[in-house]
Design a protein around this motif. Structure first.
Motif, PDB file in Angstrom:
ATOM      1  N   SER A 296       0.783  -1.223   0.000  1.00 32.14           N
ATOM      2  CA  SER A 296       0.000   0.000   0.000  1.00 32.14           C
ATOM      3  C   SER A 296       0.815   1.274   0.000  1.00 32.14           C
ATOM      4  N   ASP A 297       0.381   2.139  -0.869  1.00 27.25           N
ATOM      5  CA  ASP A 297       0.932   3.476  -1.021  1.00 27.25           C
ATOM      6  C   ASP A 297      -0.285   4.319  -1.352  1.00 27.25           C
ATOM      7  N   GLN A 298      -0.593   5.314  -0.535  1.00 26.95           N
ATOM      8  CA  GLN A 298      -1.825   6.050  -0.711  1.00 26.95           C
ATOM      9  C   GLN A 298      -1.870   6.861  -1.992  1.00 26.95           C
ATOM     10  N   SER A 299      -0.749   6.983  -2.707  1.00 27.91           N
ATOM     11  CA  SER A 299      -0.788   7.708  -3.970  1.00 27.91           C
ATOM     12  C   SER A 299      -1.328   6.839  -5.097  1.00 27.91           C
ATOM     13  N   PHE A 300      -1.595   5.573  -4.809  1.00 29.26           N
ATOM     14  CA  PHE A 300      -2.127   4.658  -5.807  1.00 29.26           C
ATOM     15  C   PHE A 300      -3.502   4.208  -5.364  1.00 29.26           C
ATOM     16  N   SER A 301      -4.438   4.177  -6.289  1.00 29.69           N
ATOM     17  CA  SER A 301      -5.778   3.734  -5.943  1.00 29.69           C
ATOM     18  C   SER A 301      -5.991   2.306  -6.412  1.00 29.69           C
ATOM     19  N   SER A 302      -6.848   1.606  -5.754  1.00 28.22           N
ATOM     20  CA  SER A 302      -7.184   0.242  -6.122  1.00 28.22           C
ATOM     21  C   SER A 302      -8.660   0.198  -6.457  1.00 28.22           C
ATOM     22  N   SER A 303      -9.023  -0.610  -7.449  1.00 27.97           N
ATOM     23  CA  SER A 303     -10.419  -0.711  -7.825  1.00 27.97           C
ATOM     24  C   SER A 303     -11.173  -1.668  -6.911  1.00 27.97           C
ATOM     25  N   SER A 304     -10.482  -2.326  -5.993  1.00 22.76           N
ATOM     26  CA  SER A 304     -11.087  -3.283  -5.091  1.00 22.76           C
ATOM     27  C   SER A 304     -10.891  -2.826  -3.654  1.00 22.76           C
ATOM     28  N   PRO A 305     -11.868  -3.134  -2.766  1.00 21.17           N
ATOM     29  CA  PRO A 305     -11.698  -2.762  -1.372  1.00 21.17           C
ATOM     30  C   PRO A 305     -10.602  -3.580  -0.695  1.00 21.17           C
ATOM     31  N   GLU A 306     -10.249  -4.747  -1.234  1.00 18.71           N
ATOM     32  CA  GLU A 306      -9.167  -5.552  -0.697  1.00 18.71           C
ATOM     33  C   GLU A 306      -7.840  -4.964  -1.157  1.00 18.71           C
ATOM     34  N   ILE A 307      -6.774  -5.265  -0.413  1.00 26.80           N
ATOM     35  CA  ILE A 307      -5.454  -4.769  -0.796  1.00 26.80           C
ATOM     36  C   ILE A 307      -4.981  -5.515  -2.034  1.00 26.80           C
ATOM     37  N   SER A 308      -4.651  -4.757  -3.044  1.00 26.97           N
ATOM     38  CA  SER A 308      -4.132  -5.314  -4.289  1.00 26.97           C
ATOM     39  C   SER A 308      -2.757  -5.923  -4.044  1.00 26.97           C
ATOM     40  N   PRO A 309      -2.390  -6.982  -4.788  1.00 26.16           N
ATOM     41  CA  PRO A 309      -1.028  -7.516  -4.690  1.00 26.16           C
ATOM     42  C   PRO A 309       0.012  -6.428  -4.972  1.00 26.16           C
ATOM     43  N   CYS A 310      -0.359  -5.428  -5.732  1.00 24.87           N
ATOM     44  CA  CYS A 310       0.552  -4.324  -6.051  1.00 24.87           C
ATOM     45  C   CYS A 310       0.778  -3.411  -4.862  1.00 24.87           C
ATOM     46  N   ASN A 311      -0.038  -3.564  -3.836  1.00 21.43           N
ATOM     47  CA  ASN A 311       0.040  -2.686  -2.673  1.00 21.43           C
ATOM     48  C   ASN A 311       0.456  -3.412  -1.396  1.00 21.43           C
ATOM     49  N   ARG A 312       0.835  -4.683  -1.503  1.00 21.84           N
ATOM     50  CA  ARG A 312       1.312  -5.419  -0.325  1.00 21.84           C
ATOM     51  C   ARG A 312       2.788  -5.113  -0.120  1.00 21.84           C
ATOM     52  N   LEU A 313       3.156  -4.850   1.130  1.00 20.18           N
ATOM     53  CA  LEU A 313       4.542  -4.517   1.447  1.00 20.18           C
ATOM     54  C   LEU A 313       5.459  -5.724   1.301  1.00 20.18           C
ATOM     55  N   ARG A 314       6.645  -5.464   0.764  1.00 21.43           N
ATOM     56  CA  ARG A 314       7.690  -6.463   0.588  1.00 21.43           C
ATOM     57  C   ARG A 314       9.021  -5.807   0.931  1.00 21.43           C
ATOM     58  N   ASP A 315      10.022  -6.622   1.194  1.00 16.97           N
ATOM     59  CA  ASP A 315      11.375  -6.111   1.383  1.00 16.97           C
ATOM     60  C   ASP A 315      12.104  -6.177   0.048  1.00 16.97           C
ATOM     61  N   PHE A 316      12.701  -5.054  -0.352  1.00 20.48           N
ATOM     62  CA  PHE A 316      13.451  -4.969  -1.603  1.00 20.48           C
ATOM     63  C   PHE A 316      14.859  -4.477  -1.332  1.00 20.48           C
ATOM     64  N   ASP A 317      15.798  -4.986  -2.104  1.00 19.30           N
ATOM     65  CA  ASP A 317      17.180  -4.509  -2.094  1.00 19.30           C
ATOM     66  C   ASP A 317      17.735  -4.757  -3.492  1.00 19.30           C
ATOM     67  N   LEU A 318      17.346  -3.892  -4.422  1.00 16.70           N
ATOM     68  CA  LEU A 318      17.739  -4.050  -5.823  1.00 16.70           C
ATOM     69  C   LEU A 318      18.779  -2.995  -6.193  1.00 16.70           C
ATOM     70  N   PRO A 319      19.800  -3.397  -6.953  1.00 10.86           N
ATOM     71  CA  PRO A 319      20.843  -2.447  -7.346  1.00 10.86           C
ATOM     72  C   PRO A 319      20.367  -1.511  -8.455  1.00 10.86           C
ATOM     73  N   ALA A 320      21.139  -0.465  -8.690  1.00 14.21           N
ATOM     74  CA  ALA A 320      20.897   0.389  -9.859  1.00 14.21           C
ATOM     75  C   ALA A 320      21.147  -0.484 -11.086  1.00 14.21           C
ATOM     76  N   GLN A 321      20.246  -0.433 -12.041  1.00 12.68           N
ATOM     77  CA  GLN A 321      20.359  -1.259 -13.238  1.00 12.68           C
ATOM     78  C   GLN A 321      19.355  -0.780 -14.274  1.00 12.68           C
ATOM     79  N   ARG A 322      19.232  -1.529 -15.364  1.00 15.16           N
ATOM     80  CA  ARG A 322      18.269  -1.191 -16.416  1.00 15.16           C
ATOM     81  C   ARG A 322      16.847  -1.395 -15.885  1.00 15.16           C
ATOM     82  N   PHE A 323      15.909  -0.583 -16.391  1.00 16.35           N
ATOM     83  CA  PHE A 323      14.516  -0.697 -15.970  1.00 16.35           C
ATOM     84  C   PHE A 323      13.976  -2.106 -16.192  1.00 16.35           C
ATOM     85  N   ASP A 324      14.271  -2.711 -17.346  1.00 17.64           N
ATOM     86  CA  ASP A 324      13.715  -4.043 -17.616  1.00 17.64           C
ATOM     87  C   ASP A 324      14.189  -5.078 -16.596  1.00 17.64           C
TER      88      ASP A 324
END
Length: 98
Positions: free
Chosen positions: A10-38
């Motif tokens: 969850s990030d309040q700047s993004f809206s979801s079309s469902s009242p449930e938390i979208s998979p796109c809004n579930r918190l995860r731990d990330f540690d990704l290096p600088a790299q290409r977008f793809d």
């Protein structure tokens, strides 16, 4: 336009079309290096059932900064794209980069 499957939290700047938390809004731990977008989008896509749509022919080779922390995929994408003119829009379980 290519689609990659990915996870988010969850990030309040993004809206979801469902009242449930979208998979796109579930918190995860990330540690990704600088790299290409793809490469970053693919790594995020493997994290959950959130989809990322982007025209990789046009933006796949764009260099993006490292991203780390406990955040959603939506927030991670927004953070890495902040230095560019690209933006992320959420539509349900899909993040669209344009």
């Amino acid at each position: 336009m290519a689609a990659l499957s990915a996870a988010c939290q969850s990030d309040q700047s993004f809206s979801s079309s469902s009242p449930e938390i979208s998979p796109c809004n579930r918190l995860r731990d990330f540690d990704l290096p600088a790299q290409r977008f793809d490469e970053t989008a693919q790594a995020l896509a493997h994290a959950s059932s959130c989809f990322i749509k982007a025209d990789l022919a046009d933006i796949g080779s764009t260099q993006v900064p490292a991203v780390s922390g406990h955040l959603s995929i939506a927030a991670a994408l927004s953070r890495i794209l902040a230095p560019t003119d690209l933006q992320v829009m959420q539509h349900g379980d899909t993040l669209i980069v344009h």
